[in-house]
Every structure is written in C-alpha cells, then in structure tokens.
Enzyme design. Structure first.
Site, PDB file in Angstrom:
ATOM      1  N   THR A  58       0.869  -1.172   0.000  1.00 51.34           N
ATOM      2  CA  THR A  58       0.000   0.000   0.000  1.00 51.34           C
ATOM      3  C   THR A  58       0.904   1.219   0.000  1.00 51.34           C
ATOM      4  O   THR A  58       1.706   1.413   0.899  1.00 51.34           O
ATOM      5  CB  THR A  58      -0.915   0.046   1.241  1.00 51.34           C
ATOM      6  OG1 THR A  58      -0.090   0.073   2.394  1.00 51.34           O
ATOM      7  CG2 THR A  58      -1.817  -1.154   1.303  1.00 51.34           C
ATOM      8  N   GLY A  59       0.801   1.996  -1.050  1.00 49.26           N
ATOM      9  CA  GLY A  59       1.670   3.172  -1.192  1.00 49.26           C
ATOM     10  C   GLY A  59       0.881   4.448  -1.016  1.00 49.26           C
ATOM     11  O   GLY A  59      -0.272   4.426  -0.589  1.00 49.26           O
ATOM     12  N   LYS A  60       1.515   5.546  -1.343  1.00 56.84           N
ATOM     13  CA  LYS A  60       0.866   6.847  -1.173  1.00 56.84           C
ATOM     14  C   LYS A  60      -0.223   7.050  -2.222  1.00 56.84           C
ATOM     15  O   LYS A  60      -1.303   7.525  -1.931  1.00 56.84           O
ATOM     16  CB  LYS A  60       1.922   7.956  -1.296  1.00 56.84           C
ATOM     17  CG  LYS A  60       1.758   9.027  -0.242  1.00 56.84           C
ATOM     18  CD  LYS A  60       2.994   9.899  -0.135  1.00 56.84           C
ATOM     19  CE  LYS A  60       3.182  10.630  -1.447  1.00 56.84           C
ATOM     20  NZ  LYS A  60       4.453  11.272  -1.631  1.00 56.84           N
ATOM     21  N   ALA A  62      -0.971   4.497  -4.730  1.00 51.70           N
ATOM     22  CA  ALA A  62      -1.535   3.277  -5.304  1.00 51.70           C
ATOM     23  C   ALA A  62      -1.336   2.088  -4.369  1.00 51.70           C
ATOM     24  O   ALA A  62      -0.448   2.102  -3.523  1.00 51.70           O
ATOM     25  CB  ALA A  62      -0.858   2.987  -6.647  1.00 51.70           C
ATOM     26  N   GLU A 145       2.561  -8.422 -15.319  1.00 52.91           N
ATOM     27  CA  GLU A 145       3.212  -9.654 -14.858  1.00 52.91           C
ATOM     28  C   GLU A 145       3.636  -9.501 -13.400  1.00 52.91           C
ATOM     29  O   GLU A 145       4.076  -8.428 -12.990  1.00 52.91           O
ATOM     30  CB  GLU A 145       4.441  -9.858 -15.752  1.00 52.91           C
ATOM     31  CG  GLU A 145       5.323 -11.013 -15.410  1.00 52.91           C
ATOM     32  CD  GLU A 145       6.621 -11.001 -16.227  1.00 52.91           C
ATOM     33  OE1 GLU A 145       7.418 -11.919 -16.060  1.00 52.91           O
ATOM     34  OE2 GLU A 145       6.819 -10.074 -17.041  1.00 52.91           O
ATOM     35  N   ILE A 147       6.170 -10.195 -10.493  1.00 56.57           N
ATOM     36  CA  ILE A 147       7.573 -10.560 -10.290  1.00 56.57           C
ATOM     37  C   ILE A 147       7.717 -11.074  -8.866  1.00 56.57           C
ATOM     38  O   ILE A 147       7.651 -10.288  -7.915  1.00 56.57           O
ATOM     39  CB  ILE A 147       8.514  -9.354 -10.518  1.00 56.57           C
ATOM     40  CG1 ILE A 147       8.229  -8.658 -11.856  1.00 56.57           C
ATOM     41  CG2 ILE A 147       9.974  -9.792 -10.406  1.00 56.57           C
ATOM     42  CD1 ILE A 147       8.490  -9.491 -13.087  1.00 56.57           C
ATOM     43  N   ASP A 190      12.264   8.132 -11.564  1.00 54.74           N
ATOM     44  CA  ASP A 190      12.165   7.825 -10.131  1.00 54.74           C
ATOM     45  C   ASP A 190      12.903   6.519  -9.860  1.00 54.74           C
ATOM     46  O   ASP A 190      12.509   5.716  -9.027  1.00 54.74           O
ATOM     47  CB  ASP A 190      10.694   7.712  -9.713  1.00 54.74           C
ATOM     48  CG  ASP A 190      10.522   7.674  -8.187  1.00 54.74           C
ATOM     49  OD1 ASP A 190      11.445   8.112  -7.466  1.00 54.74           O
ATOM     50  OD2 ASP A 190       9.476   7.186  -7.722  1.00 54.74           O
ATOM     51  N   ASN A 195      12.723   1.062  -6.403  1.00 54.43           N
ATOM     52  CA  ASN A 195      11.819   0.745  -7.501  1.00 54.43           C
ATOM     53  C   ASN A 195      12.402  -0.321  -8.423  1.00 54.43           C
ATOM     54  O   ASN A 195      12.162  -0.322  -9.631  1.00 54.43           O
ATOM     55  CB  ASN A 195      11.455   2.006  -8.289  1.00 54.43           C
ATOM     56  CG  ASN A 195      10.343   2.793  -7.586  1.00 54.43           C
ATOM     57  OD1 ASN A 195       9.492   2.197  -6.933  1.00 54.43           O
ATOM     58  ND2 ASN A 195      10.361   4.103  -7.722  1.00 54.43           N
ATOM     59  N   ASP A 207       7.401   0.673 -11.339  1.00 50.81           N
ATOM     60  CA  ASP A 207       6.924   2.009 -10.948  1.00 50.81           C
ATOM     61  C   ASP A 207       7.251   3.070 -12.009  1.00 50.81           C
ATOM     62  O   ASP A 207       8.018   4.005 -11.760  1.00 50.81           O
ATOM     63  CB  ASP A 207       7.550   2.389  -9.589  1.00 50.81           C
ATOM     64  CG  ASP A 207       6.661   3.323  -8.800  1.00 50.81           C
ATOM     65  OD1 ASP A 207       5.616   3.742  -9.329  1.00 50.81           O
ATOM     66  OD2 ASP A 207       7.027   3.650  -7.649  1.00 50.81           O
TER      67      ASP A 207
END
Ligand SMILES: Nc1ncnc2c1ncn2[C@@H]1O[C@H](COP(=O)(O)OP(=O)(O)O)[C@@H](O)[C@H]1O
Ligand SMILES: [Mg+2]
Length: 268
Positions: A58-60, A62, A145, A147, A190, A195, A207
């Site tokens: 859970t990111g900022k 997305a 996909e 990973i 980024d 990432n 990302d």
C-alpha cells in the site's frame, strides 16, 4: 537466497480468494471505492483477472495486489487510489452531481496515471528492458506480470544484501537505462533501489508512471539523478565503478552540465 525468502509463504487457499464470483463485492466493499469495484468487474468480465488474493503493497498513490488470470498466471494489479476513505461511502452519490466536477477531474487524473504507467511499461518492454510485462490498463488499474513467487513479490534491490554477481546486475541496469533512453525515448525519473525488484539474478524495473519522454524539459536532470541513485547503491558492491558523469556522457553523447547535476545536489 531467493529460496529462503519465499519459504515461509504458501499457496493461497480458498479463504484467501477474496474476489470470487459475486462474493468480492462484500469482501472488498470497505477496501475499494465504487468506481474501482466497477473497473475490477470489467476486468473480470474481459477475463483478464480471475481472482484477487491479497494486497502486496500500500503506497501513497496506489495499492498493489496479487491476483491470478483465468489461466492461472500470477498478476500484479496496481490500483491508483481515487479517494481517501472518507469519500468512499459518498462517491456513489456525488459522482452524479454536477457540482462535484472537481471530484471527476481527480478521478480522471488517476486514470491518466494508470495509462501513463501502462504506456511507459509497454515502450520499455517492447525494447527488451527488464520490466514486468504489461497486460492491461483500465481506468485507474494497471495489470502486469507478477515478479515474485507464490504471491510474494521479489525483494526490493535496496533490501538485498547478497547479490551474487553484482557487476552483472549493475551492467544489466545500465544497459536497460540506456535502452530506455535510446530506443524507448524514455527516462524513468524515479529510479532507485526502491523501484527495482531483484528476482533470480535479474533486476526488474518497476513504478513507471512518472517516466518522461527524453524531450521533456527536465529529462536529462532526471536521467542524471537516476544514474546517481543506481551508482551510489552499487558502490558498496563493486571496486571499480564508473561515475554518473561517465555513464551519462556515454548514454547522452555529451557531458552533464552544472544545472543538470544540481537536481541531485538539491536532494542531498
Ligand atoms: N509487477 C510486480 N510484481 C510484484 N510486485 C510488485 C509489482 N509491481 C509492484 N509490486 C510491489 O508493490 C510495491 C509498490 O509498487 P510501485 O509500483 O513501486 O508503487 P508505489 O507507487 O507505491 O511505489 C513494490 O515495491 C513491490 O513490492
Ligand atoms: Mg515505488
């Protein structure tokens, strides 16, 4: 190393399968907003996603979920968050209301982040860069996909202490950055060990939403900063490592000027 990392994880059981048939509506109602549920429904109808199992990040901006396709392929489903939770309950009503035009534009902007990520992934993937294969984009959702193994994402490069062949991984990354620049005409913007996923000796770049075309006003600033982050990380692993200036010059065909280098200095 990879094997130890995955040992504690198991095959998903039936109970894990939260998005199944009509059950998912109830199960995910507190998690997703109405628009996202609709979009997931559409992806199920198109037989791109079969089940969503669990959240892997859970990111900022997305959240990323582990899912499977109807063929049983592992998928990463990245969902750009449309609202903070206090909006979730009311969005059904306000979306039909003309006074809430701003809300609609927020939603559109999430769609455009998803589209951008998909587009950048596609251009990089077509050039043979190690990025997850893009599978679909719909509204605020990108499907790609997965990973990792058994629904557990591969570790981030920043957390990997024992890279077996660091010079190989380093070269692979520089190669991919160069391919992105020269062939996909893209700068990640980024890029850092935060990432990059490290899986079976391969560095997978993820990302991509903020990636820019090489003609973007600050593309060269971003490229220099990306190189700086990668080289900085590998200093601990390699005795003989080129400077960001050397690699930049090799890729772009000219030396970075002070303005290009200033973005890195501002940050540290
Ligand atoms: N294709 C993928 N396969 C496996 N895990 C992924 C994939 N994409 C993202 N993840 C997981 O989700 C995390 C966040 O993804 P990222 O695209 O970096 O989003 P954010 O914008 O939140 O940083 C990653 O660190 C990784 O653990
Ligand atoms: Mg990230």
């Amino acid at each position: 190393m990879d094997n130890d990392f995955y040992d504690e994880f198991r095959e998903p059981t039936r109970r894990d399968r939260l998005l199944k048939g009509e059950e998912y509506k109830e199960a995910w109602q507190g998690v997703f907003d109405v628009k996202t549920l609709e979009a997931l429904d559409a992806l199920k109808r198109r037989r791109i996603i079969e089940d969503i199992y669990w959240v892997v990040s859970t990111g900022k901006e997305a959240d990323v979920f582990y899912a499977r396709s109807p063929n049983g392929d592992d998928l990463a489903v990245k969902i750009y968050r449309i609202h903070t939770s206090k909006f979730r309950r009311i969005d059904k009503y306000v979306l039909g209301d003309k006074r809430f035009g701003r809300m609609k534009s927020v939603i559109k902007s999430k769609w455009s982040w998803a589209r951008r990520e998909y587009k950048n992934l596609s251009s990089a993937w077509k050039c043979g860069v190690h990025v997850p294969k893009p599978i679909a984009v719909y509204r605020n959702i990108v499907v790609m996909e997965f990973i990792g193994q058994k629904g557990t994402p591969a570790p981030l490069l920043k957390d990997v202490e024992d890279i077996e062949y660091p010079e190989k991984v380093f070269d692979m990354l520089l190669n991919d950055i160069e391919k992105m620049y020269k062939e996909a005409k893209l700068v990640h913007a980024d890029l850092s060990p935060f990432n990059i996923l490290y899986h079976n000796g391969i560095a997978w770049i993820i990302d991509m939403a903020q990636g820019v075309n090489i003609n973007h006003q600050y593309a060269l600033h971003f490229l220099y900063r990306d190189l700086h982050h990668i080289i900085n990380f590998f200093v601990a692993f390699l005795d003989d490592i080129p400077s960001p200036d050397e690699v930049f010059t090799r890729i772009v065909g000219k030396e970075p000027d002070l303005i290009i280098k200033s973005l890195v200095r501002e940050q540290f």
